[in-house]
Design an enzyme around this catalytic site. Structure first.
Site, PDB file in Angstrom:
ATOM      1  N   TRP A 253      13.578  -7.926 -10.434  1.00 33.51           N
ATOM      2  CA  TRP A 253      13.352  -6.494 -10.261  1.00 33.51           C
ATOM      3  C   TRP A 253      13.256  -6.116  -8.783  1.00 33.51           C
ATOM      4  O   TRP A 253      13.175  -4.918  -8.459  1.00 33.51           O
ATOM      5  CB  TRP A 253      12.040  -6.086 -10.934  1.00 33.51           C
ATOM      6  CG  TRP A 253      12.002  -6.204 -12.417  1.00 33.51           C
ATOM      7  CD1 TRP A 253      11.679  -7.307 -13.157  1.00 33.51           C
ATOM      8  CD2 TRP A 253      12.292  -5.169 -13.366  1.00 33.51           C
ATOM      9  NE1 TRP A 253      11.744  -7.030 -14.495  1.00 33.51           N
ATOM     10  CE2 TRP A 253      12.113  -5.717 -14.653  1.00 33.51           C
ATOM     11  CE3 TRP A 253      12.676  -3.824 -13.234  1.00 33.51           C
ATOM     12  CZ2 TRP A 253      12.309  -4.969 -15.821  1.00 33.51           C
ATOM     13  CZ3 TRP A 253      12.863  -3.075 -14.388  1.00 33.51           C
ATOM     14  CH2 TRP A 253      12.682  -3.653 -15.670  1.00 33.51           C
TER      15      TRP A 253
ATOM     16  N   ARG B  34      -2.518  -6.752 -10.557  1.00 33.44           N
ATOM     17  CA  ARG B  34      -1.924  -5.694 -11.370  1.00 33.44           C
ATOM     18  C   ARG B  34      -1.663  -6.177 -12.792  1.00 33.44           C
ATOM     19  O   ARG B  34      -1.267  -7.320 -13.017  1.00 33.44           O
ATOM     20  CB  ARG B  34      -0.614  -5.215 -10.751  1.00 33.44           C
ATOM     21  CG  ARG B  34      -0.798  -4.553  -9.394  1.00 33.44           C
ATOM     22  CD  ARG B  34       0.515  -4.004  -8.887  1.00 33.44           C
ATOM     23  NE  ARG B  34       0.358  -3.333  -7.604  1.00 33.44           N
ATOM     24  CZ  ARG B  34       1.352  -2.753  -6.939  1.00 33.44           C
ATOM     25  NH1 ARG B  34       2.570  -2.780  -7.443  1.00 33.44           N
ATOM     26  NH2 ARG B  34       1.126  -2.158  -5.788  1.00 33.44           N
TER      27      ARG B  34
ATOM     28  N   GLY C  77       0.787  -1.225   0.000  1.00 36.86           N
ATOM     29  CA  GLY C  77       0.000   0.000   0.000  1.00 36.86           C
ATOM     30  C   GLY C  77       0.819   1.274   0.000  1.00 36.86           C
ATOM     31  O   GLY C  77       0.285   2.358   0.227  1.00 36.86           O
ATOM     32  N   LYS C  78       2.113   1.181  -0.283  1.00 39.05           N
ATOM     33  CA  LYS C  78       3.009   2.332  -0.207  1.00 39.05           C
ATOM     34  C   LYS C  78       2.605   3.459  -1.160  1.00 39.05           C
ATOM     35  O   LYS C  78       2.490   4.620  -0.756  1.00 39.05           O
ATOM     36  CB  LYS C  78       4.439   1.890  -0.534  1.00 39.05           C
ATOM     37  CG  LYS C  78       4.988   0.796   0.353  1.00 39.05           C
ATOM     38  CD  LYS C  78       6.403   0.426  -0.043  1.00 39.05           C
ATOM     39  CE  LYS C  78       6.522  -0.098  -1.451  1.00 39.05           C
ATOM     40  NZ  LYS C  78       5.766  -1.357  -1.670  1.00 39.05           N
TER      41      LYS C  78
ATOM     42  N   GLY D 249       0.699  -4.895 -14.735  1.00 38.81           N
ATOM     43  CA  GLY D 249       2.135  -4.899 -14.940  1.00 38.81           C
ATOM     44  C   GLY D 249       2.696  -3.528 -14.612  1.00 38.81           C
ATOM     45  O   GLY D 249       2.053  -2.720 -13.944  1.00 38.81           O
ATOM     46  N   TYR D 250       3.913  -3.258 -15.111  1.00 36.20           N
ATOM     47  CA  TYR D 250       4.632  -2.045 -14.730  1.00 36.20           C
ATOM     48  C   TYR D 250       5.319  -1.428 -15.942  1.00 36.20           C
ATOM     49  O   TYR D 250       5.934  -2.137 -16.746  1.00 36.20           O
ATOM     50  CB  TYR D 250       5.693  -2.368 -13.671  1.00 36.20           C
ATOM     51  CG  TYR D 250       5.133  -3.089 -12.472  1.00 36.20           C
ATOM     52  CD1 TYR D 250       4.730  -2.386 -11.340  1.00 36.20           C
ATOM     53  CD2 TYR D 250       4.984  -4.485 -12.471  1.00 36.20           C
ATOM     54  CE1 TYR D 250       4.204  -3.043 -10.234  1.00 36.20           C
ATOM     55  CE2 TYR D 250       4.459  -5.143 -11.376  1.00 36.20           C
ATOM     56  CZ  TYR D 250       4.073  -4.422 -10.267  1.00 36.20           C
ATOM     57  OH  TYR D 250       3.541  -5.074  -9.182  1.00 36.20           O
TER      58      TYR D 250
ATOM     59  N   ASP E  53      11.125   3.092  -7.424  1.00 39.95           N
ATOM     60  CA  ASP E  53      11.070   2.447  -8.730  1.00 39.95           C
ATOM     61  C   ASP E  53      11.594   3.345  -9.858  1.00 39.95           C
ATOM     62  O   ASP E  53      11.903   2.847 -10.945  1.00 39.95           O
ATOM     63  CB  ASP E  53       9.639   2.022  -9.057  1.00 39.95           C
ATOM     64  CG  ASP E  53       9.173   0.850  -8.202  1.00 39.95           C
ATOM     65  OD1 ASP E  53       9.920   0.430  -7.296  1.00 39.95           O
ATOM     66  OD2 ASP E  53       8.042   0.360  -8.421  1.00 39.95           O
TER      67      ASP E  53
ATOM     68  N   PHE F   4      14.306   4.568  -9.960  1.00 34.64           N
ATOM     69  CA  PHE F   4      15.758   4.400 -10.007  1.00 34.64           C
ATOM     70  C   PHE F   4      16.164   2.980 -10.421  1.00 34.64           C
ATOM     71  O   PHE F   4      17.284   2.549 -10.141  1.00 34.64           O
ATOM     72  CB  PHE F   4      16.370   4.783  -8.659  1.00 34.64           C
ATOM     73  CG  PHE F   4      16.067   6.200  -8.281  1.00 34.64           C
ATOM     74  CD1 PHE F   4      16.820   7.240  -8.793  1.00 34.64           C
ATOM     75  CD2 PHE F   4      14.984   6.493  -7.460  1.00 34.64           C
ATOM     76  CE1 PHE F   4      16.522   8.555  -8.469  1.00 34.64           C
ATOM     77  CE2 PHE F   4      14.680   7.803  -7.125  1.00 34.64           C
ATOM     78  CZ  PHE F   4      15.443   8.840  -7.636  1.00 34.64           C
ATOM     79  N   TYR F   5      15.249   2.280 -11.083  1.00 37.89           N
ATOM     80  CA  TYR F   5      15.612   0.965 -11.608  1.00 37.89           C
ATOM     81  C   TYR F   5      16.725   1.094 -12.642  1.00 37.89           C
ATOM     82  O   TYR F   5      16.752   2.033 -13.451  1.00 37.89           O
ATOM     83  CB  TYR F   5      14.411   0.311 -12.291  1.00 37.89           C
ATOM     84  CG  TYR F   5      13.550  -0.504 -11.362  1.00 37.89           C
ATOM     85  CD1 TYR F   5      14.089  -1.556 -10.625  1.00 37.89           C
ATOM     86  CD2 TYR F   5      12.190  -0.240 -11.237  1.00 37.89           C
ATOM     87  CE1 TYR F   5      13.302  -2.314  -9.783  1.00 37.89           C
ATOM     88  CE2 TYR F   5      11.391  -0.994 -10.397  1.00 37.89           C
ATOM     89  CZ  TYR F   5      11.951  -2.026  -9.672  1.00 37.89           C
ATOM     90  OH  TYR F   5      11.169  -2.769  -8.838  1.00 37.89           O
TER      91      TYR F   5
END
Length: 272
Positions: free
Chosen positions: A57, A174, A18-19, A176-177, A39, A41-42
């Site tokens: 990841w 989800r 929940g961040k 995806g990203y 994220d 800074f991946y």
């Protein structure tokens, strides 16, 4: 006297704890607030390691920690979003808001009252033009980021708890990203083989007997300055967490005002 331009709040926990939802809610309630994501800074996909035959990841090696440190230093010095950061996380959807409109409205009223002239919030956020940065990330209090001195740049450290079952359920919902290369969707077994084992290994030190679904170690939390809903258990309703976080953030910001006033008195005493 502290000449900071921003107050940086870390919001950490397992993936799907929940961040990001909490960060966006707090941004909408507190003025002069923006969100930075771990994220963002991946490293490029070609630089990521593998775990159990899957691209990983969810480990510290996937994050460019020096770039994150540089961004936080910029925020502290200038109070603005780093111009060299291109946020991909803000392009990801997080689903329907789990907090009621009534709770959000009540929080806005509470913060608005706190910001009125004569109230602590007015001196902190209006008179001094202090900005708030909310940094959400899954590894902020891990040993690897401690080695990179990231926690030292955080003024408040919130930690959210979640069970493996709930985290898995949420993550599987989800799509995806968004990534540097395009789009990533979790392959079958990714949470069980990569996400949760990485979280458990990086955060065992915060829990009694290293059990990340057990009790938090109060002594360790105090030593590290980490704030959590210690007695609330796992899978706390987000509305409860949101109300808690609003109160915590106001309290921690008031600590900045108290520090400034104390330093001011000290300077006056030295002049006499």
């Amino acid at each position: 006297m502290d000449d900071r331009k921003a107050f940086i709040v870390g919001i950490s926990g397992a993936s799907s704890s929940g961040k990001t939802t909490l960060a966006r809610l707090l941004r909408d309630v507190f003025p002069n607030t923006f969100v930075l994501h771990e994220d963002d800074f991946y490293r490029p996909e070609t630089e990521l390691p593998y775990k159990e035959g899957l691209l990983d990841w969810d480990c510290a090696e996937a994050i460019n920690i020096p770039d994150m440190k540089r961004a936080l230093e910029h925020i502290r010095a200038h109070g603005t979003f780093p111009p060299f950061v291109d946020s991909k996380e803000d392009q990801n959807s997080i689903g329907a808001c789990p907090v009621s409109d009534a709770a959000i409205s009540a929080a806005k009223v509470k913060v608005s009252s706190w910001l009125q002239p004569g109230q602590p919030g007015h001196a902190i956020l209006h008179a001094s033009n202090l900005r708030i940065c909310l940094l959400d990330g899954f590894l902020l209090y891990s040993p690897q980021l401690e080695s990179g001195r990231i926690p030292l740049l955080l003024d408040a450290k919130l930690f959210l708890l979640v069970s493996k079952a709930r985290a898995t359920q949420r993550r599987q919902r989800r799509d995806g990203y968004v990534t540097l290369e395009g789009f990533w969707a979790d392959p079958p077994g990714y949470v069980e083989k990569v996400v949760w084992p990485n979280y458990a290994a990086a955060h065992a030190g915060l829990f009694v007997d290293g059990d990340v679904e057990g009790r938090l170690d109060g002594g360790v939390l105090r030593e590290k300055g980490i704030l959590a809903q210690v007695d609330a258990g796992l899978d706390v309703d987000m509305e409860v967490t949101f109300k808690w976080a609003v109160d915590i953030l106001m309290r921690e910001l008031e600590g900045v005002l108290g520090k400034k006033e104390g330093e001011g008195k000290g300077e006056g005493e030295r002049e006499r």
